[in-house]
Design a protein around this motif. Structure first.
Motif, PDB file in Angstrom:
ATOM      1  N   LYS A  42       0.826  -1.213   0.000  1.00 20.57           N
ATOM      2  CA  LYS A  42       0.000   0.000   0.000  1.00 20.57           C
ATOM      3  C   LYS A  42       0.865   1.271   0.000  1.00 20.57           C
ATOM      4  O   LYS A  42       0.643   2.188  -0.782  1.00 20.57           O
ATOM      5  CB  LYS A  42      -0.936   0.010   1.227  1.00 20.57           C
ATOM      6  CG  LYS A  42      -1.796  -1.226   1.351  1.00 20.57           C
ATOM      7  CD  LYS A  42      -2.680  -1.192   2.584  1.00 20.57           C
ATOM      8  CE  LYS A  42      -1.931  -1.158   3.912  1.00 20.57           C
ATOM      9  NZ  LYS A  42      -1.136  -2.370   4.210  1.00 20.57           N
ATOM     10  N   SER A  43       1.856   1.297   0.903  1.00 24.55           N
ATOM     11  CA  SER A  43       2.706   2.494   0.966  1.00 24.55           C
ATOM     12  C   SER A  43       3.519   2.644  -0.312  1.00 24.55           C
ATOM     13  O   SER A  43       3.723   3.759  -0.797  1.00 24.55           O
ATOM     14  CB  SER A  43       3.659   2.420   2.167  1.00 24.55           C
ATOM     15  OG  SER A  43       2.922   2.458   3.356  1.00 24.55           O
ATOM     16  N   SER A  44       3.963   1.530  -0.854  1.00 23.00           N
ATOM     17  CA  SER A  44       4.729   1.596  -2.103  1.00 23.00           C
ATOM     18  C   SER A  44       3.876   2.190  -3.217  1.00 23.00           C
ATOM     19  O   SER A  44       4.356   3.012  -4.002  1.00 23.00           O
ATOM     20  CB  SER A  44       5.235   0.206  -2.488  1.00 23.00           C
ATOM     21  OG  SER A  44       6.024  -0.329  -1.453  1.00 23.00           O
ATOM     22  N   LEU A 165      -3.313   9.750   0.875  1.00 24.66           N
ATOM     23  CA  LEU A 165      -3.047   9.726   2.321  1.00 24.66           C
ATOM     24  C   LEU A 165      -2.775   8.299   2.763  1.00 24.66           C
ATOM     25  O   LEU A 165      -3.613   7.412   2.591  1.00 24.66           O
ATOM     26  CB  LEU A 165      -4.239  10.300   3.087  1.00 24.66           C
ATOM     27  CG  LEU A 165      -4.644  11.701   2.608  1.00 24.66           C
ATOM     28  CD1 LEU A 165      -5.898  11.626   1.755  1.00 24.66           C
ATOM     29  CD2 LEU A 165      -4.834  12.645   3.761  1.00 24.66           C
ATOM     30  N   ASP A 166      -1.590   8.091   3.305  1.00 25.71           N
ATOM     31  CA  ASP A 166      -1.173   6.756   3.707  1.00 25.71           C
ATOM     32  C   ASP A 166      -1.380   6.583   5.212  1.00 25.71           C
ATOM     33  O   ASP A 166      -0.573   7.052   6.010  1.00 25.71           O
ATOM     34  CB  ASP A 166       0.298   6.550   3.332  1.00 25.71           C
ATOM     35  CG  ASP A 166       0.740   5.108   3.518  1.00 25.71           C
ATOM     36  OD1 ASP A 166      -0.092   4.260   3.886  1.00 25.71           O
ATOM     37  OD2 ASP A 166       1.939   4.837   3.294  1.00 25.71           O
ATOM     38  N   GLU A 167      -2.455   5.943   5.586  1.00 26.88           N
ATOM     39  CA  GLU A 167      -2.821   5.719   6.993  1.00 26.88           C
ATOM     40  C   GLU A 167      -2.696   6.989   7.837  1.00 26.88           C
ATOM     41  O   GLU A 167      -2.026   7.009   8.866  1.00 26.88           O
ATOM     42  CB  GLU A 167      -1.956   4.595   7.583  1.00 26.88           C
ATOM     43  CG  GLU A 167      -2.107   3.307   6.783  1.00 26.88           C
ATOM     44  CD  GLU A 167      -1.558   2.092   7.517  1.00 26.88           C
ATOM     45  OE1 GLU A 167      -1.648   2.059   8.740  1.00 26.88           O
ATOM     46  OE2 GLU A 167      -1.052   1.192   6.840  1.00 26.88           O
ATOM     47  N   PRO A 168      -3.393   8.056   7.409  1.00 27.21           N
ATOM     48  CA  PRO A 168      -3.211   9.345   8.082  1.00 27.21           C
ATOM     49  C   PRO A 168      -3.752   9.370   9.513  1.00 27.21           C
ATOM     50  O   PRO A 168      -3.406  10.259  10.269  1.00 27.21           O
ATOM     51  CB  PRO A 168      -4.020  10.312   7.206  1.00 27.21           C
ATOM     52  CG  PRO A 168      -5.081   9.464   6.593  1.00 27.21           C
ATOM     53  CD  PRO A 168      -4.425   8.132   6.350  1.00 27.21           C
TER      54      PRO A 168
HETATM   55 MG    MG Z   1       2.304   1.108   4.794  1.00 23.83          MG
END
Ligand code: MG
Ligand code: ADP
Length: 278
Positions: A42-44, A165-168
């Motif tokens: 996901k972050s990638s 937004l990555d797990e904000p």
């Molecule tokens: Mg992540």
């Protein structure tokens, strides 16, 4: 539009790709929720959208990513920042100055915006995000939720077409999390900004997103309207935190109750339950 075409990415010195053969199109104005277990990519996926992959991380790339017509591989992170704003999990790591106002100005100064425009945009974004009262505060003295709002304001000031937004909310208390999620809904609804949100706690957002994407081992394994995705048993099998009301509806259905359509909110669940034979 965001477009991934057969996109594969390996971090430097790794044998397995973090992203595998990604094919994805996200249209302007969509609100897309991305979930999946830890390490699923996901972050990638987010890092591709502002060019951190590959410009900062290096590594090997196959295929293509395009965002609002810009090929990510061929454009600098500065150029991409005009189109897409990215907010990460930990607001602490995104802060570069002391004062809220300076923090919001920073990105615009970096891109060489004229002073008058910077001032106008500061006013406007403080207002949009609802933090005008924090304007002259020291960023380091703010709560986690307030810091995250400042981070969102800093990217909004550049008028991005896409917000990633990555797990904000993962470091925030429930009330601040709710405020951030409501803000995203408003930005999407009222300003038409495309939102790509990575979030574990699906029950908080799933009732207002257009689309749910589930990742597993670097691949997109589900992609559709939340109700369609939850119809499939795959998300729970691979450890996605399926909302409790969805699980309940599916269990009732398995036990032979006539449950039409999977409820996504408490309100919908009440309606579903009230229609069941007594
Ligand atoms: Mg992540
Ligand atoms: P998620 O955000 O879903 O937890 P990530 O995108 O962080 O997943 O990770 C996907 C894969 O890439 C994992 O196998 C992870 O170990 C690997 N990875 C992530 N960041 C790096 C990095 N900077 N260097 C090497 N491998 C990484």
């Amino acid at each position: 539009m965001i477009k991934f075409e057969n996109f594969t990415f390996y971090y430097p010195d790794t044998r397995n790709p973090a992203l595998k053969e990604i094919n994805l199109q996200i249209h302007d104005g969509e609100f897309v929720l991305v979930s999946g277990s830890s390490g699923s990519g996901k972050s990638s996926l987010c890092r591709c959208l502002n060019g951190l992959i590959p410009h900062f991380y290096g590594g090997r790339v196959k295929g293509k990513v395009e965002i609002q017509g810009l090929n990510v591989l061929e454009n600098s992170t500065n150029k991409l920042a005009e189109k897409v704003g990215v907010v990460f999990q930990d607001p602490e790591n995104q802060i570069v100055t002391m004062e809220v106002e300076r923090e919001i100005a920073f990105g615009m100064e970096n891109l060489g915006f004229p002073k008058s425009l910077i001032l106008k945009r500061i006013e406007e974004t403080l207002d949009t995000v609802g933090i005008s009262h924090l304007r002259h505060k020291n960023v380091h003295e703010l709560s986690g939720g307030e810091k995250q709002k400042v981070a969102i304001a800093s990217v909004l000031a550049l008028h991005p077409e896409v917000l990633v937004l990555d797990e904000p909310t993962s470091q925030l208390d429930p009330k601040s999390s709710e405020e951030i999620l409501m803000l995203l809904e408003k930005l999407n609804n009222e300003l038409g900004i495309t939102v790509l949100l990575v979030e574990h706690r699906l029950e908080r957002v799933v009732h207002y997103v257009d689309r749910l994407i589930i990742m597993d081992e670097g691949k997109i394994v589900c992609d559709g309207k939340p109700r369609e995705v939850f119809n499939d048993d795959l998300p729970s099998k691979i450890g996605v935190a399926v909302p409790p009301i969805v699980k309940l509806a599916k269990r009732l259905r398995k036990e032979g109750f006539p449950v039409n359509g999977i409820p996504l909110s408490i309100k919908e669940a009440r309606i579903t339950l009230s229609r069941l034979p007594k």
